[in-house]
Design a protein around this motif. Structure first.
Motif, PDB file in Angstrom:
ATOM      1  N   MET A   1      62.817  25.018 161.904  1.00 17.79           N
ATOM      2  CA  MET A   1      64.098  25.127 161.189  1.00 17.79           C
ATOM      3  C   MET A   1      63.877  25.046 159.672  1.00 17.79           C
ATOM      4  O   MET A   1      64.463  25.821 158.909  1.00 17.79           O
ATOM      5  CB  MET A   1      65.059  24.044 161.661  1.00 17.79           C
ATOM      6  N   HIS A   2      63.015  24.116 159.235  1.00 21.72           N
ATOM      7  CA  HIS A   2      62.721  24.049 157.795  1.00 21.72           C
ATOM      8  C   HIS A   2      62.209  25.390 157.287  1.00 21.72           C
ATOM      9  O   HIS A   2      62.489  25.781 156.159  1.00 21.72           O
ATOM     10  CB  HIS A   2      61.649  22.988 157.517  1.00 21.72           C
TER      11      HIS A   2
ATOM     12  N   VAL B   1      75.464  27.063 163.582  1.00 26.70           N
ATOM     13  CA  VAL B   1      76.893  27.193 163.270  1.00 26.70           C
ATOM     14  C   VAL B   1      77.230  28.656 162.982  1.00 26.70           C
ATOM     15  O   VAL B   1      78.272  29.163 163.417  1.00 26.70           O
ATOM     16  CB  VAL B   1      77.291  26.305 162.072  1.00 26.70           C
TER      17      VAL B   1
ATOM     18  N   ARG C   1      70.312  37.124 151.614  1.00 28.37           N
ATOM     19  CA  ARG C   1      70.747  35.987 150.788  1.00 28.37           C
ATOM     20  C   ARG C   1      70.008  35.930 149.449  1.00 28.37           C
ATOM     21  O   ARG C   1      70.511  35.333 148.498  1.00 28.37           O
ATOM     22  CB  ARG C   1      70.579  34.665 151.546  1.00 28.37           C
TER      23      ARG C   1
ATOM     24  N   GLY D   1      72.163  31.149 161.971  1.00 29.61           N
ATOM     25  CA  GLY D   1      71.847  29.792 162.440  1.00 29.61           C
ATOM     26  C   GLY D   1      72.766  29.324 163.556  1.00 29.61           C
ATOM     27  O   GLY D   1      73.541  30.112 164.114  1.00 29.61           O
TER      28      GLY D   1
ATOM     29  N   PHE E   1      70.855  20.794 161.623  1.00 28.98           N
ATOM     30  CA  PHE E   1      70.299  20.721 160.266  1.00 28.98           C
ATOM     31  C   PHE E   1      70.486  19.319 159.690  1.00 28.98           C
ATOM     32  O   PHE E   1      69.636  18.816 158.953  1.00 28.98           O
ATOM     33  CB  PHE E   1      70.974  21.775 159.373  1.00 28.98           C
ATOM     34  N   ALA E   2      71.584  18.681 160.070  1.00 29.82           N
ATOM     35  CA  ALA E   2      71.848  17.322 159.581  1.00 29.82           C
ATOM     36  C   ALA E   2      70.705  16.366 159.949  1.00 29.82           C
ATOM     37  O   ALA E   2      70.402  15.437 159.194  1.00 29.82           O
ATOM     38  CB  ALA E   2      73.161  16.817 160.173  1.00 29.82           C
TER      39      ALA E   2
ATOM     40  N   VAL F   1      78.287  20.513 168.463  1.00 33.91           N
ATOM     41  CA  VAL F   1      78.308  20.419 166.997  1.00 33.91           C
ATOM     42  C   VAL F   1      78.561  21.795 166.369  1.00 33.91           C
ATOM     43  O   VAL F   1      79.429  21.944 165.499  1.00 33.91           O
ATOM     44  CB  VAL F   1      76.993  19.803 166.454  1.00 33.91           C
TER      45      VAL F   1
HETATM   46  N1  LIG Z   1      80.040  19.057 158.090  1.00 33.42           N
HETATM   47  C1  LIG Z   1      79.797  19.174 159.376  1.00 33.42           C
HETATM   48  O1  LIG Z   1      80.478  18.559 160.205  1.00 33.42           O
HETATM   49  C2  LIG Z   1      78.690  20.073 159.825  1.00 33.42           C
HETATM   50  C3  LIG Z   1      78.459  20.298 161.191  1.00 33.42           C
HETATM   51  C4  LIG Z   1      77.440  21.175 161.575  1.00 33.42           C
HETATM   52  C5  LIG Z   1      76.650  21.779 160.598  1.00 33.42           C
HETATM   53  N2  LIG Z   1      76.874  21.522 159.292  1.00 33.42           N
HETATM   54  C6  LIG Z   1      76.079  22.184 158.245  1.00 33.42           C
HETATM   55  O2  LIG Z   1      76.007  23.565 158.543  1.00 33.42           O
HETATM   56  C7  LIG Z   1      74.763  24.097 158.144  1.00 33.42           C
HETATM   57  C8  LIG Z   1      74.126  24.788 159.333  1.00 33.42           C
HETATM   58  O3  LIG Z   1      73.774  23.825 160.295  1.00 33.42           O
HETATM   59  P1  LIG Z   1      73.013  24.212 161.640  1.00 33.42           P
HETATM   60  O4  LIG Z   1      72.691  22.912 162.290  1.00 33.42           O
HETATM   61  O5  LIG Z   1      73.746  25.264 162.361  1.00 33.42           O
HETATM   62  O6  LIG Z   1      71.664  24.793 161.094  1.00 33.42           O
HETATM   63  P2  LIG Z   1      71.124  26.290 160.997  1.00 33.42           P
HETATM   64  O7  LIG Z   1      72.106  27.151 160.287  1.00 33.42           O
HETATM   65  O8  LIG Z   1      70.613  26.724 162.279  1.00 33.42           O
HETATM   66  O9  LIG Z   1      69.994  25.908 159.947  1.00 33.42           O
HETATM   67  C9  LIG Z   1      68.878  26.538 159.680  1.00 33.42           C
HETATM   68  C10 LIG Z   1      69.108  27.775 158.801  1.00 33.42           C
HETATM   69  O10 LIG Z   1      69.710  27.407 157.546  1.00 33.42           O
HETATM   70  C11 LIG Z   1      69.240  28.278 156.535  1.00 33.42           C
HETATM   71  N3  LIG Z   1      68.838  27.463 155.387  1.00 33.42           N
HETATM   72  C12 LIG Z   1      69.493  27.371 154.202  1.00 33.42           C
HETATM   73  N4  LIG Z   1      68.930  26.513 153.389  1.00 33.42           N
HETATM   74  C13 LIG Z   1      67.859  26.012 154.026  1.00 33.42           C
HETATM   75  C14 LIG Z   1      66.876  25.073 153.670  1.00 33.42           C
HETATM   76  N5  LIG Z   1      66.911  24.450 152.491  1.00 33.42           N
HETATM   77  N6  LIG Z   1      65.906  24.782 154.571  1.00 33.42           N
HETATM   78  C15 LIG Z   1      65.900  25.399 155.773  1.00 33.42           C
HETATM   79  N7  LIG Z   1      66.837  26.295 156.173  1.00 33.42           N
HETATM   80  C16 LIG Z   1      67.805  26.612 155.294  1.00 33.42           C
HETATM   81  C17 LIG Z   1      68.109  29.100 157.137  1.00 33.42           C
HETATM   82  O11 LIG Z   1      68.636  30.366 157.478  1.00 33.42           O
HETATM   83  P3  LIG Z   1      68.677  31.592 156.418  1.00 33.42           P
HETATM   84  O12 LIG Z   1      67.480  31.454 155.537  1.00 33.42           O
HETATM   85  O13 LIG Z   1      68.660  32.780 157.283  1.00 33.42           O
HETATM   86  O14 LIG Z   1      69.980  31.414 155.681  1.00 33.42           O
HETATM   87  C18 LIG Z   1      67.787  28.362 158.430  1.00 33.42           C
HETATM   88  O15 LIG Z   1      67.299  29.212 159.433  1.00 33.42           O
HETATM   89  C19 LIG Z   1      73.976  22.930 157.563  1.00 33.42           C
HETATM   90  O16 LIG Z   1      74.170  22.894 156.168  1.00 33.42           O
HETATM   91  C20 LIG Z   1      74.634  21.724 158.207  1.00 33.42           C
HETATM   92  O17 LIG Z   1      74.462  20.536 157.502  1.00 33.42           O
HETATM   93  C21 LIG Z   1      77.874  20.678 158.896  1.00 33.42           C
END
Ligand SMILES: NC(=O)c1ccc[n+]([C@@H]2O[C@H](COP(=O)([O-])OP(=O)(O)OC[C@H]3O[C@@H](n4cnc5c(N)ncnc54)[C@H](OP(=O)(O)O)[C@@H]3O)[C@@H](O)[C@H]2O)c1
Length: 340
Positions: free
Chosen positions: A324-325, A152, A190, A150, A41-42, A122
């Motif tokens: 993903m968006h 994570v 949600r 998703g 997502f990043a 990640v």
């Molecule tokens: N700080 C760190 O080190 C770190 C590391 C990894 C990931 N992250 C964060 O963890 C989160 C998940 O990351 P991921 O890479 O595993 O992605 P992911 O959860 O697979 O991301 C996509 C999912 O997020 C949800 N979502 C929520 N708001 C959204 C938006 N505005 N646009 C699109 N999708 C949205 C959707 O699921 P639903 O609609 O079903 O909720 C979508 O299917 C992200 O916020 C990411 O930045 C942080």
């Protein structure tokens, strides 16, 4: 060789694929022929200029990739041409080849596929860091996860099971109910359900031990409320800053404005902790290496197995990111860079 670049801030239609000379390794580096690269997502937030810790534009995103070593620089020990590896690329993983310090490359056991290798670092690294390293999760603990379907989210669900968590509650979009339940997670819509109320109801009014929040904005204070006295909240993302594939300043500003500033006196009197987590900015690389070792053992022993939503040819990177968006993914999205 070909690589993907973000030339400037933009929507998915701004992404370009360019041709470049094959990289040659400098001292201490190896060149990896990439087969799979993980989408995170990043990467979407970076493209919108909402991330803060990416290189200046133009740049090639991609934190993690798997592939094989095709060239070796001077003073590299322990690797040979043809070794199958995971490369923690930092940036640049969306590429057919990358030259990278051998410190950031890990040999893959035969049993681990390129898909698994690119899907784990990640997502599971972050989940492991929160639950095990910071949170010291114990058998019987209760956990709230957002974006439970998703990358994570699915990793957190699997690691909760490994840790013996008693109850896992997960929010996601309504279309993912069956999928989330198949992970052993109590599904919360949600949009239409109140996760704070459900967390309390399922924990005799106390709240959960661990709340995993990558949403930010108003959601973060609600996650705090869903957590019991003595519980832990992990703030590690700001997905509520994103709306669609183009940057919306208003949405990002609203996220920032609504993200709570916690009161340490109140935290003290309730024994609650709020951790800030950014895996890309860990100062000590040995912490992440330790997590990868532990995860590799869990994978070999069959305790975890990454959920892969799909593998897209890299030429379709814009469609993959749009998927993903559009909140369509269930698990991890990978890009396929393997030779045709
Ligand atoms: N700080 C760190 O080190 C770190 C590391 C990894 C990931 N992250 C964060 O963890 C989160 C998940 O990351 P991921 O890479 O595993 O992605 P992911 O959860 O697979 O991301 C996509 C999912 O997020 C949800 N979502 C929520 N708001 C959204 C938006 N505005 N646009 C699109 N999708 C949205 C959707 O699921 P639903 O609609 O079903 O909720 C979508 O299917 C992200 O916020 C990411 O930045 C942080």
């Amino acid at each position: 060789m070909k690589k993907i670049i973000y030339p400037r801030i933009g929507g998915v239609d701004s992404i370009e694929i360019i041709e470049e000379k094959d990289p040659l390794p400098i001292r201490g580096e190896v060149v990896v022929r990439i087969h799979r690269a993980g989408i995170n997502f990043a990467d979407l937030m970076m493209r919108q200029g909402l991330y803060g810790s990416n290189p200046d534009f133009p740049f090639t995103p991609g934190y993690e990739a798997s592939g094989e070593i095709i060239r070796i620089g001077d003073a590299v020990e322990g690797f040979k041409i043809g070794d199958r590896v995971l490369a923690m690329t930092g940036f640049g993983g969306y590429s057919e080849q990358i030259s990278i310090s051998s410190d950031r490359v890990f040999k893959l056991p035969e049993s681990i596929t390129f898909d698994q290798a690119a899907a784990i670092p990640v997502t599971y690294g972050t989940a492991y860091h929160m639950l095990f390293h910071l949170g010291r999760i114990s058998p019987g603990d209760t956990v709230l996860i957002h974006h439970a379907a998703g990358g994570v989210g699915t990793a957190v669900a699997q690691l909760c099971r490994v840790a013996g968590a008693s109850t896992i509650i997960g929010t996601a979009s309504s279309s993912k109910k069956d999928f989330v339940e198949s992970l052993g997670v109590k599904f919360v819509d949600r949009e239409s359900e109140d996760f704070v109320k459900i967390c309390k109801e399922m924990t005799e009014g106390k709240g959960v031990h661990h709340a995993i929040d990558p949403v930010g904005g108003k959601n973060l204070m609600r996650s705090y409320k869903a957590t019991r006295r003595g519980g832990k909240v992990y703030f590690f993302g700001a997905s509520s800053a994103v709306r669609g594939d183009r940057r919306s300043f208003l949405t990002a500003f609203r996220m920032w404005l609504n993200t709570p500033k916690f009161d340490p006196l109140k935290m003290m009197s309730s024994n609650k902790a709020v951790f800030g987590v950014h895996m890309g900015l860990l100062d000590d690389p040995s912490i992440f290496k330790g997590h990868l070792n532990a995860l590799s053992k869990m994978l070999e022993e069959g305790e975890i197995d990454p959920v892969i939503d799909g593998v897209w040819r890299f030429e379709r990177v814009s469609d993959a990111q749009m998927h993903m968006h559009n909140r369509m993914n269930k698990g991890k999205i990978l890009l396929d860079f393997s030779p045709n």
